[in-house]
Design an enzyme around this catalytic site. Sequence first.
Site, short mmCIF file in Angstrom:
data_model
loop_
_atom_site.label_atom_id
_atom_site.label_comp_id
_atom_site.label_asym_id
_atom_site.label_seq_id
_atom_site.Cartn_x
_atom_site.Cartn_y
_atom_site.Cartn_z
N GLU A 1 0.83 -1.28 0.11
CA GLU A 1 0.05 -0.05 0.13
C GLU A 1 0.93 1.07 -0.13
O GLU A 1 1.85 1.31 0.57
CB GLU A 1 -0.94 0.08 1.23
CG GLU A 1 -1.75 1.21 1.35
CD GLU A 1 -2.51 1.19 2.55
OE1 GLU A 1 -3.52 2.05 2.97
OE2 GLU A 1 -2.29 0.27 3.55
N LYS B 1 -8.93 2.90 -2.42
CA LYS B 1 -9.29 2.37 -1.28
C LYS B 1 -10.58 2.93 -0.90
O LYS B 1 -11.07 4.37 -0.71
CB LYS B 1 -8.22 2.95 -0.04
CG LYS B 1 -8.48 1.99 1.19
CD LYS B 1 -7.36 2.16 2.09
CE LYS B 1 -7.05 1.62 3.40
NZ LYS B 1 -5.85 1.81 4.09
N CYS C 1 -5.66 -2.81 1.75
CA CYS C 1 -5.32 -2.89 3.28
C CYS C 1 -6.86 -2.93 3.93
O CYS C 1 -7.30 -4.13 4.02
CB CYS C 1 -4.83 -1.72 3.99
SG CYS C 1 -3.63 -2.06 5.21
N SER D 1 0.42 -2.50 6.86
CA SER D 1 -0.06 -3.08 8.11
C SER D 1 0.80 -3.35 9.11
O SER D 1 1.74 -4.04 9.11
CB SER D 1 -0.85 -4.18 7.93
OG SER D 1 -1.53 -4.70 9.20
N GLY E 1 23.02 7.01 28.08
CA GLY E 1 23.67 6.73 29.40
C GLY E 1 23.41 5.53 29.70
O GLY E 1 22.18 4.74 29.68
N GLY F 1 24.13 0.93 34.22
CA GLY F 1 24.50 -0.56 34.90
C GLY F 1 22.90 -1.37 35.37
O GLY F 1 22.92 -2.12 35.69
N ILE G 1 19.02 -2.68 34.03
CA ILE G 1 18.56 -3.54 32.70
C ILE G 1 17.99 -2.66 31.76
O ILE G 1 18.12 -3.01 30.52
CB ILE G 1 17.62 -4.45 33.32
CG1 ILE G 1 17.60 -5.42 32.29
CG2 ILE G 1 16.40 -3.73 33.80
CD1 ILE G 1 16.67 -6.72 32.97
N SER H 1 18.80 0.31 30.40
CA SER H 1 19.86 0.95 29.26
C SER H 1 20.88 -0.29 28.92
O SER H 1 21.20 0.05 27.76
CB SER H 1 20.89 1.97 30.22
OG SER H 1 21.54 1.21 31.31
N THR I 1 16.25 5.74 27.36
CA THR I 1 16.04 4.18 27.94
C THR I 1 14.95 3.89 28.76
O THR I 1 14.89 2.73 29.23
CB THR I 1 17.29 3.73 28.63
OG1 THR I 1 17.65 4.69 29.87
CG2 THR I 1 18.65 3.90 27.58
N GLU J 1 7.36 2.89 33.53
CA GLU J 1 7.82 4.01 34.12
C GLU J 1 7.03 5.20 33.51
O GLU J 1 6.94 6.20 34.17
CB GLU J 1 9.41 4.24 33.85
CG GLU J 1 10.43 3.13 34.65
CD GLU J 1 11.73 3.15 34.21
OE1 GLU J 1 12.67 2.50 34.98
OE2 GLU J 1 12.01 4.01 33.36
N LYS K 1 3.80 14.56 30.39
CA LYS K 1 5.19 14.28 30.26
C LYS K 1 5.44 13.41 28.94
O LYS K 1 6.17 13.61 28.13
CB LYS K 1 5.65 13.49 31.38
CG LYS K 1 6.06 14.19 32.80
CD LYS K 1 6.81 13.25 33.65
CE LYS K 1 6.98 13.77 35.01
NZ LYS K 1 7.64 13.11 36.01
#
Length: 557
Positions: A50, A118, A154, A180, A295, A298, A300, A302, A402, A407, A526
């Site tokens: 498409e 379409k 589609c 898709s 950055g 240390g 998981i 990043s 990261t 979060e 945010k």
Amino acid sequence: MGLSEMTDQLNICLAQLNPTVGDLPGNVEKLREAVVAAAADGADLIVTSELYLCGYPPEDLVRRQSFLKEIKAAVAMLAATTGDGPAILLGTPWPDGDAVYNAALLLSDGDITAARYKSDLPNYGVFDEKRVFDAGELPGPIPFKGVRLGVLVCEDMWKPDVAQCLAETGAEVLVVLNGSPFELDKWEERDGLAKDRVHETELPLVYVNQVGGQDELVFDGRSFALNGDGTGALLMPAWEEAVVHAMLVRRSGGWRFDEGPMSRPDDRLANVYHAMVLGLRDYVDKNGFPGVLLGMSGGIDSALSAVVAADALGPDRVHCVLLPSKYTSRASIDDAMDCCARIGCRADTVPIEPAIAAFDSMLAEAFEGRAPDETEENIQARARGVALMALSNKFGSMVLTTGNKSEMSVGYATLYGDMCGGYSVLKDIYKTMVYDLSRWRNENPVSYGHGPSGGPIPENIITKAPSAELRPDQTDQDSLPPYDALDDILTSLVEEERSMAEIVAKGHDAVTVRRIARLLFIAEYKRRQAPPGVKITRRSFGRDRRYPITNRFVEQI
């Protein structure tokens, strides 16, 4: 099969390609190369995805008259190449009078010989085609070399109307051009809907999908062909460009596809990881960045981001920067350096203590009489963001953020701090899946990646308690419930739009559910300022999920 059984046949070439939005010359050249190769193998018709010519989705580009003028010129050039070669069923925007359509054009015998528009324009989730396109009428089939092609674009396949109209007006095979995008478990839905259309019409169907990354979307390809009885005739590989022939043969019972190659689908985590790699690779390469920097804490998140980047771009294009403060443990520094060594990427250390001391001095008078709180924690995150952006400005690499979806859902991120950057590979990945993907990658070298073959993430990074290390002895669970509970609550709120009462009924504490829901809604401001990141789930933040920032609705349990 004897020749007496072959009353007619059509060699259809499925061109599963990776276009770049707006790159008309590049997309034309890529298609022409595919056409030359297909012609050598006897193709009668090449089918694109498409809007292949301009790349999908083009968004408001199709509102520019200068862009549409270039589209028409490119179509004319492609049409001219079909005078002595195979025909092309081309996905492209197409102006017709005052309207602009999402079109499939048949280019053959050196000209545009048919056009289909379409009909069903999607206007949900990441799609807003009604904003830029006009809807076409229900189509009839296109005669081509003795076969009546029922062309759908589609979304036309996702409901029965268009396919039924084509069958009733004489179509003998359904040909679907698609853009898709990937999301978890969508393949099963696509496959099921295609089989529904086949069972309703009793017609064979060929489905061509785009592959590659475009901003926050990634397309998995996985084009296929089905016969009129619903059996699979061909399944193309996911995540890679491919040009495959499907031989459509007329027999006494109607048209059928000969059996072709059947690629084996990957498992769930393998698909998610490949989506992350391809999405990042195309974002970086199509936008012309020399590489990425991030950055390296240390932790998981990043670590996984760095490994994805190395697989996407190669370790030589990944620059990891340790930004320790007085709260950063020796163990975190050792883990970060160990991960960088396993990846084979450049690792530098830029301590942020001088910047923190400067801010303490600058703000001492203004803050006099007030105890330290989250303000000082956020200054640390923002000092790191400033340092990374300075390195990006100086050397040109894009900053990779990261943060994960857990979060970002609850606002556990610092605006203009750890949210600084150009792209986030974990934006739509919940924390529990971060752990699953890290373990999966340690156990599975990836053939399509440029990263290490061994386990790149140290076991200690996977097993230790996650912490932002912005104050002494801090862990994520000081302020958040365990991630398995948090992610289940968030999935219920975000992907499933469940009420808080329904979530409590699943066994979650009412106070916790109310608190997480409040954090989710107040963090909207945010997320509006967060960088893009590849869509993985059914409802990613951004174009998929659109809530107001100013919002006083309070749900009662």
